[in-house]
Design a protein around this motif. Structure first.
Motif, PDB file in Angstrom:
ATOM      1  N   ILE A   1       0.856  -1.185   0.000  1.00  0.00           N
ATOM      2  CA  ILE A   1       0.000   0.000   0.000  1.00  0.00           C
ATOM      3  C   ILE A   1       0.889   1.231   0.000  1.00  0.00           C
ATOM      4  N   ILE A   2       0.786   2.029  -1.038  1.00  0.00           N
ATOM      5  CA  ILE A   2       1.477   3.325  -1.087  1.00  0.00           C
ATOM      6  C   ILE A   2       0.442   4.392  -0.753  1.00  0.00           C
ATOM      7  N   MET A   3       0.659   5.076   0.347  1.00  0.00           N
ATOM      8  CA  MET A   3      -0.334   6.009   0.860  1.00  0.00           C
ATOM      9  C   MET A   3      -0.016   7.440   0.476  1.00  0.00           C
ATOM     10  N   ALA A   4      -1.053   8.211   0.241  1.00  0.00           N
ATOM     11  CA  ALA A   4      -0.899   9.650   0.046  1.00  0.00           C
ATOM     12  C   ALA A   4      -0.881  10.318   1.424  1.00  0.00           C
ATOM     13  N   GLY A   5      -0.532  11.586   1.476  1.00  0.00           N
ATOM     14  CA  GLY A   5      -0.465  12.277   2.761  1.00  0.00           C
ATOM     15  C   GLY A   5      -1.178  13.607   2.744  1.00  0.00           C
ATOM     16  N   ASN A   6      -2.164  13.750   1.854  1.00  0.00           N
ATOM     17  CA  ASN A   6      -2.828  15.055   1.722  1.00  0.00           C
ATOM     18  C   ASN A   6      -3.756  15.369   2.888  1.00  0.00           C
ATOM     19  N   ILE A   7      -4.406  14.341   3.459  1.00  0.00           N
ATOM     20  CA  ILE A   7      -5.244  14.554   4.636  1.00  0.00           C
ATOM     21  C   ILE A   7      -4.923  13.460   5.652  1.00  0.00           C
ATOM     22  N   PRO A   8      -5.263  13.647   6.923  1.00  0.00           N
ATOM     23  CA  PRO A   8      -4.904  12.651   7.944  1.00  0.00           C
ATOM     24  C   PRO A   8      -5.517  11.279   7.676  1.00  0.00           C
ATOM     25  N   LEU A   9      -4.690  10.241   7.782  1.00  0.00           N
ATOM     26  CA  LEU A   9      -5.110   8.847   7.653  1.00  0.00           C
ATOM     27  C   LEU A   9      -5.830   8.571   6.328  1.00  0.00           C
ATOM     28  N   VAL A  10      -5.387   9.224   5.274  1.00  0.00           N
ATOM     29  CA  VAL A  10      -6.086   9.084   3.987  1.00  0.00           C
ATOM     30  C   VAL A  10      -6.006   7.665   3.436  1.00  0.00           C
ATOM     31  N   GLY A  11      -4.995   6.884   3.821  1.00  0.00           N
ATOM     32  CA  GLY A  11      -4.873   5.521   3.321  1.00  0.00           C
ATOM     33  C   GLY A  11      -5.396   4.464   4.269  1.00  0.00           C
ATOM     34  N   PHE A  12      -6.086   4.900   5.321  1.00  0.00           N
ATOM     35  CA  PHE A  12      -6.482   3.955   6.364  1.00  0.00           C
ATOM     36  C   PHE A  12      -7.552   2.974   5.880  1.00  0.00           C
ATOM     37  N   HIS A  13      -8.405   3.378   4.962  1.00  0.00           N
ATOM     38  CA  HIS A  13      -9.418   2.450   4.464  1.00  0.00           C
ATOM     39  C   HIS A  13      -8.778   1.273   3.727  1.00  0.00           C
ATOM     40  N   ASP A  14      -7.740   1.532   2.948  1.00  0.00           N
ATOM     41  CA  ASP A  14      -7.017   0.439   2.301  1.00  0.00           C
ATOM     42  C   ASP A  14      -6.407  -0.492   3.353  1.00  0.00           C
ATOM     43  N   PHE A  15      -5.864   0.092   4.406  1.00  0.00           N
ATOM     44  CA  PHE A  15      -5.293  -0.682   5.509  1.00  0.00           C
ATOM     45  C   PHE A  15      -6.352  -1.597   6.118  1.00  0.00           C
ATOM     46  N   ILE A  16      -7.548  -1.061   6.359  1.00  0.00           N
ATOM     47  CA  ILE A  16      -8.630  -1.855   6.944  1.00  0.00           C
ATOM     48  C   ILE A  16      -9.013  -2.989   5.999  1.00  0.00           C
ATOM     49  N   CYS A  17      -9.170  -2.681   4.714  1.00  0.00           N
ATOM     50  CA  CYS A  17      -9.580  -3.695   3.736  1.00  0.00           C
ATOM     51  C   CYS A  17      -8.600  -4.867   3.695  1.00  0.00           C
ATOM     52  N   VAL A  18      -7.306  -4.563   3.591  1.00  0.00           N
ATOM     53  CA  VAL A  18      -6.301  -5.624   3.511  1.00  0.00           C
ATOM     54  C   VAL A  18      -6.292  -6.443   4.800  1.00  0.00           C
ATOM     55  N   SER A  19      -6.407  -5.772   5.929  1.00  0.00           N
ATOM     56  CA  SER A  19      -6.399  -6.465   7.223  1.00  0.00           C
ATOM     57  C   SER A  19      -7.611  -7.367   7.380  1.00  0.00           C
ATOM     58  N   ILE A  20      -8.781  -6.881   6.999  1.00  0.00           N
ATOM     59  CA  ILE A  20     -10.002  -7.673   7.129  1.00  0.00           C
ATOM     60  C   ILE A  20      -9.921  -8.939   6.283  1.00  0.00           C
ATOM     61  N   VAL A  21      -9.385  -8.826   5.074  1.00  0.00           N
ATOM     62  CA  VAL A  21      -9.259 -10.000   4.205  1.00  0.00           C
ATOM     63  C   VAL A  21      -8.235 -10.976   4.774  1.00  0.00           C
ATOM     64  N   GLY A  22      -7.210 -10.466   5.448  1.00  0.00           N
ATOM     65  CA  GLY A  22      -6.223 -11.335   6.073  1.00  0.00           C
ATOM     66  C   GLY A  22      -4.918 -11.465   5.329  1.00  0.00           C
ATOM     67  N   HIS A  23      -4.656 -10.550   4.402  1.00  0.00           N
ATOM     68  CA  HIS A  23      -3.384 -10.560   3.687  1.00  0.00           C
ATOM     69  C   HIS A  23      -2.271  -9.972   4.560  1.00  0.00           C
ATOM     70  N   TYR A  24      -1.051 -10.110   4.073  1.00  0.00           N
ATOM     71  CA  TYR A  24       0.093  -9.427   4.664  1.00  0.00           C
ATOM     72  C   TYR A  24       0.150  -8.005   4.101  1.00  0.00           C
ATOM     73  N   LEU A  25       0.557  -7.053   4.913  1.00  0.00           N
ATOM     74  CA  LEU A  25       0.633  -5.660   4.470  1.00  0.00           C
ATOM     75  C   LEU A  25       2.076  -5.209   4.386  1.00  0.00           C
ATOM     76  N   ARG A  26       2.409  -4.549   3.294  1.00  0.00           N
ATOM     77  CA  ARG A  26       3.682  -3.852   3.120  1.00  0.00           C
ATOM     78  C   ARG A  26       3.320  -2.386   2.864  1.00  0.00           C
ATOM     79  N   ILE A  27       3.522  -1.534   3.846  1.00  0.00           N
ATOM     80  CA  ILE A  27       2.998  -0.169   3.801  1.00  0.00           C
ATOM     81  C   ILE A  27       4.121   0.830   3.569  1.00  0.00           C
ATOM     82  N   LYS A  28       3.940   1.689   2.575  1.00  0.00           N
ATOM     83  CA  LYS A  28       4.833   2.834   2.343  1.00  0.00           C
ATOM     84  C   LYS A  28       4.025   4.094   2.632  1.00  0.00           C
ATOM     85  N   PRO A  29       4.136   4.632   3.863  1.00  0.00           N
ATOM     86  CA  PRO A  29       3.364   5.837   4.198  1.00  0.00           C
ATOM     87  C   PRO A  29       3.976   7.082   3.578  1.00  0.00           C
TER      88      PRO A  29
END
Length: 352
Positions: free
Chosen positions: A93-121
């Motif tokens: 997940i490559i996240m933008a930083g224009n507003i607070p926690l803008v990439g958090f929904h992607d984080f939730i989706c990946v976590s709920i499905v149960g995949h591994y996350l590699r996050i570039k904030p």
């Protein structure tokens, strides 16, 4: 059971956000709750790290997430999906930083499905997520073993979700061409006015325009108004947001853009804290809202449908001839089932 544990961890996070938001600063420090105190200090640090992240804007983001991280919302969101046969993949997940926690929904989706996350904030929003991950890890071991934050280049992934500008999206398209991916670029939100809006509706429109200083893709940057529209009532209704002038970065952008337009002898409407400029573009600079007049709403809808790939949200009090509309004041309150760019992230993750 694993899905239930992950879901419950997010619900507890929402409860924690609510606990924090229920207290003022003195109550937080006198509570002797080390987690709340640490979180408040972190928000103050985030405010200094990124001047756009004022404490008010940060708290609004937390409130928005707290309102959807509930049993009711998760049940409604997940009821039509099957998670039993998921083969865990590594999702970047490559996240933008224009507003607070803008990439958090992607984080939730990946976590709920149960995949591994590699996050570039984004460097503009790098402080809140590590705290949230640590909080979730105390509730469920998944968040200890399945998440890695990448400080440098993103690598070691099977699929990717990347958010950026139109320029970076071209790079993403090329770099991730051999992987399942969701690549997001610039989008803007619009409002269609009909001239019969109430002062309350127009004031709520101010929330859609000025929340996060207009930096989000869900921020209204363009108005479509009837040919004979008088902006007097509009300006009166949005005066409640004149405190924007107290923010130095916003006022610097407002002054700069106003000076550029005036030197170019561009006709403007101005109420001394936001500029209205007649322009066909969907994307307006900070401190400015573009507008365009229309004669026929059906023809306008047909024209906007051709620009659908550039539009995130449409605000209107009445239905249009394509797509869904959002009520005034609601663009910055998305639900868990509201997907960026209308791409179902959960469905994508279940198929990879």
């Amino acid at each position: 059971m694993d899905l239930l544990n992950r879901k419950n961890a997010f619900i507890q996070l929402g409860n924690f956000f609510n606990s924090y938001l229920d207290l003022n600063e003195s109550e937080i420090y006198s509570s002797q709750n080390h987690e709340l105190i640490k979180f408040h200090d972190l928000l103050l640090n985030a405010k200094h790290h990124n001047a756009w992240f004022t404490l008010e804007q940060l708290k609004h983001s937390l409130q928005s997430w707290a309102s959807v991280l509930t049993e009711e919302h998760f049940s409604k969101w997940l009821e039509n999906y099957e998670f039993n046969e998921v083969s865990p993949k590594k999702v970047g997940i490559i996240m933008a930083g224009n507003i607070p926690l803008v990439g958090f929904h992607d984080f939730i989706c990946v976590s709920i499905v149960g995949h591994y996350l590699r996050i570039k904030p984004s460097s503009n929003d790098s402080l809140l997520l590590p705290f949230i991950i640590d909080f979730l890890a105390e509730k469920d071991a998944y968040f200890k073993t399945h998440i890695e934050i990448k400080k440098e280049r993103l690598d070691d992934f099977d699929a990717v979700i990347a958010t950026g500008s139109n320029n970076t999206s071209r790079y993403f398209d090329y770099y991730f061409r051999n992987y399942p991916s969701i690549i997001r670029k610039n989008r803007n939100s619009i409002a269609i006015l009909e001239g019969n809006e109430t002062p309350e509706e127009l004031e709520k429109l101010g929330e859609d325009m000025f929340r996060y200083f207009g930096l989000g893709c869900r921020s209204v940057s363009k108005l479509y108004v009837p040919e004979d529209y008088d902006f007097k009532a509009f300006f009166e209704a949005i005066y409640a947001y004149s405190s924007l002038l107290n923010h130095h970065k916003y006022v610097n952008n407002y002054d700069y853009n106003k000076a550029v337009y005036l030197m170019s002898q561009v006709a403007l409407l101005d109420n001394n804290f936001v500029i209205l400029k007649e322009d066909t573009s969907l994307s307006s600079p900070i401190g400015c809202i573009f507008y365009e007049r229309y004669k026929n709403k059906k023809k306008l809808s047909e024209r906007l449908q051709l620009q659908n790939d550039d539009i995130q949200c449409i605000v209107s009090k009445n239905e249009i001839y394509f797509g869904d509309v959002i009520e005034f004041g609601e663009t910055q309150q998305p639900n868990l089932w509201d997907y960026a760019d209308n791409i179902n992230t959960l469905a994508f993750l279940l198929k990879i």
